[in-house]
Scaffold this active site. Structure first.
Site, PDB file in Angstrom:
ATOM      1  N   HIS A 259      48.564  16.473  13.289  1.00 12.44           N
ATOM      2  CA  HIS A 259      49.510  15.422  12.852  1.00 12.44           C
ATOM      3  C   HIS A 259      48.780  14.207  12.322  1.00 12.44           C
ATOM      4  O   HIS A 259      49.352  13.119  12.240  1.00 12.44           O
ATOM      5  CB  HIS A 259      50.434  15.021  14.014  1.00 12.44           C
TER       6      HIS A 259
ATOM      7  N   TYR B 239      52.386   1.506  13.191  1.00 12.61           N
ATOM      8  CA  TYR B 239      51.094   2.201  13.389  1.00 12.61           C
ATOM      9  C   TYR B 239      49.967   1.213  13.702  1.00 12.61           C
ATOM     10  O   TYR B 239      49.042   1.529  14.451  1.00 12.61           O
ATOM     11  CB  TYR B 239      50.760   3.086  12.174  1.00 12.61           C
TER      12      TYR B 239
ATOM     13  N   ARG C 260      50.159   0.890  17.398  1.00  7.61           N
ATOM     14  CA  ARG C 260      49.652   2.076  18.112  1.00  7.61           C
ATOM     15  C   ARG C 260      48.135   2.189  17.935  1.00  7.61           C
ATOM     16  O   ARG C 260      47.417   2.606  18.850  1.00  7.61           O
ATOM     17  CB  ARG C 260      50.357   3.334  17.593  1.00  7.61           C
TER      18      ARG C 260
ATOM     19  N   ASN D 150      48.320  14.757  18.920  1.00 10.77           N
ATOM     20  CA  ASN D 150      48.124  13.321  19.127  1.00 10.77           C
ATOM     21  C   ASN D 150      47.309  12.715  17.991  1.00 10.77           C
ATOM     22  O   ASN D 150      46.492  13.395  17.355  1.00 10.77           O
ATOM     23  CB  ASN D 150      47.407  13.079  20.461  1.00 10.77           C
TER      24      ASN D 150
END
Ligand code: APR
Length: 230
Positions: A106, A53, A56, A89
């Site tokens: 999410h 993460y 990202r 997203n």
């Protein structure tokens, strides 16, 4: 037409270079879901999950909205009725484009969560397993992302919105993950018109009354023009 509910998936941010999940080079071709997107994976190797993460998050903060994000923000600003974006997203490109009514079902890379006390706070760019929670001080911090097996955020409100929608639009999602993949049926059951805007037919294409295929930056912009011209 009073209310438009838009569901977006990784495909709307694909042109920003933020990976999709199930395309050829997708994120699930590079990582096992069970290792980086489940509570069990996090318990087994929190460093691996934070690395995933963190990478990202770093990519997402560098990205800027594309024409599709901007078209949806224009739709919200200029459409006579209400526009709600429900996004799968975890990037913030809808907000960066100016959209205000956005639900991150999410979770979001910009959020941090304490697995011990449920406290939430803005995520630092880099998170690590032993970061102390600002509220309870326990080393139990995790990205505020909904993993497989966990309940998505805002579901009651989302179902209310789908029941009241006049139009449901799905953009850049493969229709493989529930409950989002059933939203088109939920909306249609209550009389909404439905359209899919995607690079190629999704797994739920047969549930949609209409569909346009192509890259989101082209297809979404053209579709918004049409809606605003009505
Ligand atoms: N424009 C429009 N659509 C595109 C583009 C593009 N430039 N590029 C890819 N797509 C489409 C693909 O054809 C595919 O249908 O976007 C979709 C991406 O599908 P997925 O990779 O499965 O992403 P998504 O549907 O958002 O995944 C849903 O699965 O892993 C979980 O939590 C994760 O939120 C994610 C959820």
């Amino acid at each position: 037409m009073e209310k438009i509910v838009v569901l977006t998936g990784a495909g709307i941010s694909a042109e920003n270079g933020l990976g999709t999940f199930r395309d050829e080079e997708g994120l699930w071709a590079q990582h096992r879901i069970e290792d980086v997107a489940t509570p069990e994976g996090f318990a087994a190797n929190p460093q691996l999950v934070h690395d995933f993460y963190n990478a990202r998050r770093a990519q997402a903060v560098e990205a800027s909205p594309n024409a599709a994000h901007q078209a949806l923000a224009r739709l919200e600003a200029e459409f006579s009725g209400e526009v709600l974006i429900v996004t799968q997203n975890v990037d913030n490109l809808h907000e960066a484009a100016g959209s205000k009514a956005v639900v991150h079902m999410h979770g979001a890379l910009s959020g941090a969560l304490c697995a011990a006390c449920d406290h939430r706070w803005p995520a630092p760019l880099v998170m690590a397993p032993n970061d102390p929670c600002p509220a309870c001080n326990q080393p139990a911090t995790r990205p505020d992302i909904v993993w497989f097996g966990e309940m998505p955020y805002g579901m009651e409100a989302i179902w209310d919105q789908l029941r009241a929608a006049d139009l449901f639009v799905a953009i850049g999602t493969s229709g493989n993950v529930y409950p989002a993949a059933a939203f088109v049926q939920d909306a249609a059951r209550y009389g909404a018109d439905t359209v899919e805007l995607n690079l190629e037919p999704s797994a739920t294409i047969s549930d949609f009354a209409d569909a346009r295929f192509g890259k989101a930056s082209d297809v979404v912009s053209a579709w918004v023009e049409e809606v605003l011209a009505q």
